[in-house]
Design a protein around this motif. Structure first.
Motif, PDB file in Angstrom:
ATOM      1  N   GLU A  47       0.810  -1.219   0.000  1.00 45.99           N
ATOM      2  CA  GLU A  47       0.000   0.000   0.000  1.00 45.99           C
ATOM      3  C   GLU A  47       0.842   1.267   0.000  1.00 45.99           C
ATOM      4  O   GLU A  47       0.424   2.295  -0.542  1.00 45.99           O
ATOM      5  CB  GLU A  47      -0.931  -0.013   1.215  1.00 45.99           C
ATOM      6  CG  GLU A  47      -2.019  -1.078   1.125  1.00 45.99           C
ATOM      7  CD  GLU A  47      -2.783  -1.266   2.421  1.00 45.99           C
ATOM      8  OE1 GLU A  47      -2.357  -0.685   3.449  1.00 45.99           O
ATOM      9  OE2 GLU A  47      -3.799  -1.995   2.417  1.00 45.99           O
ATOM     10  N   GLU A  48       2.038   1.217   0.597  1.00 46.20           N
ATOM     11  CA  GLU A  48       2.817   2.442   0.802  1.00 46.20           C
ATOM     12  C   GLU A  48       4.014   2.591  -0.127  1.00 46.20           C
ATOM     13  O   GLU A  48       4.477   3.710  -0.361  1.00 46.20           O
ATOM     14  CB  GLU A  48       3.296   2.495   2.259  1.00 46.20           C
ATOM     15  CG  GLU A  48       2.153   2.563   3.262  1.00 46.20           C
ATOM     16  CD  GLU A  48       2.614   2.356   4.701  1.00 46.20           C
ATOM     17  OE1 GLU A  48       3.840   2.484   4.956  1.00 46.20           O
ATOM     18  OE2 GLU A  48       1.767   2.056   5.559  1.00 46.20           O
ATOM     19  N   GLN A  56       2.163  -3.349  -8.878  1.00 43.49           N
ATOM     20  CA  GLN A  56       1.054  -3.568  -7.953  1.00 43.49           C
ATOM     21  C   GLN A  56       0.361  -4.899  -8.219  1.00 43.49           C
ATOM     22  O   GLN A  56       0.023  -5.627  -7.286  1.00 43.49           O
ATOM     23  CB  GLN A  56       0.047  -2.418  -8.054  1.00 43.49           C
ATOM     24  CG  GLN A  56       0.509  -1.135  -7.393  1.00 43.49           C
ATOM     25  CD  GLN A  56      -0.532  -0.035  -7.494  1.00 43.49           C
ATOM     26  OE1 GLN A  56      -1.367  -0.027  -8.407  1.00 43.49           O
ATOM     27  NE2 GLN A  56      -0.486   0.904  -6.576  1.00 43.49           N
ATOM     28  N   ALA A  88      -8.126  -4.817  -1.971  1.00 46.86           N
ATOM     29  CA  ALA A  88      -6.940  -4.309  -2.654  1.00 46.86           C
ATOM     30  C   ALA A  88      -7.008  -4.607  -4.150  1.00 46.86           C
ATOM     31  O   ALA A  88      -6.638  -3.769  -4.982  1.00 46.86           O
ATOM     32  CB  ALA A  88      -5.679  -4.930  -2.042  1.00 46.86           C
TER      33      ALA A  88
END
Length: 220
Positions: A47-48, A56, A88
């Protein structure tokens, strides 16, 4: 912040996931807590630290595949993690990536295991089909015709995979609807090598369905 140098996110992600699998195999409650933390750290990196769309998709696919292999999470910890995988996947930047990742999540609900199931696969047919239907809806939103048809063919093969592996709630009507959609859209594709490959993949899939399941889909 995950505290990971951005250059090394891939290595860190893989190490956290591998460590989670090792802890999970220990099969004791304290190890489960540590395994949960490792998976959480992997999600934090995803996520970061991961901003490139291709990266991704690779990262979330690794997380999903790793989580599918775990066997000793309690349902209390398993449920939020599989939900996080699905969320996600649904938030990936590109629709084709969303589609592929969401359809991967269906495997968690089919072959994933947790402690309550005592090592048996979950076989949550409704959640499998919900994930697959969501993937189809996402593919319908793709603007590039050739990509959309390619995704439909990939999803058709996913449906057949689940049918082959005992998911009897996959019906001929579901498969026929997807086959019809592909046949409707395929004539509009531009002639190219990519289109030829899609057509060949589709035709070989139809041949397999007929030989394995006795299903045929006459053209109108």
């Amino acid at each position: 912040s995950s505290g990971i140098n951005a250059e090394y996110w891939d290595l860190a992600l893989r190490l956290f996931l591998q460590s989670a699998l090792i802890c999970d195999l220990m099969g004791i409650q304290t190890a489960e807590t540590i395994a949960y933390e490792f998976v959480s750290r992997a999600f934090a990196i995803y996520e970061e630290e991961v901003s490139d769309s291709k990266a991704q998709l690779v990262a979330i696919s690794l997380i999903i595949a790793t989580f599918e292999r775990t066997i000793n999470f309690s349902e209390e910890n398993h449920e939020p993690l599989r939900s996080q995988c699905l969320r996600a996947s649904s938030k990936l930047l590109k629709k084709p990536d969303q589609c592929r990742a969401v359809s991967l999540c269906a495997h968690i609900y089919w072959s994933g295991k947790n402690r309550e199931n005592e090592g048996s696969a979950m076989r949550e047919t409704k959640r499998v089909l919900d994930s697959m239907k969501k993937a189809v809806r996402i593919s319908n939103q793709c603007m590039e015709p050739s990509v959309q048809v390619q995704l439909f063919v990939e999803l058709l093969n996913k449906y057949i995979y689940f049918l082959d592996n005992g998911c009897t709630d996959v019906t001929q009507a579901m498969i026929s609807q997807l086959v019809g959609k592909i046949r409707d859209d395929m004539p509009g594709l531009e002639a190219s090598e990519a289109t030829n490959q899609i057509v060949q993949h589709f035709n070989s899939t139809l041949a397999y369905i007929k030989s394995k399941h006795g299903m045929s889909f006459p053209t109108s």
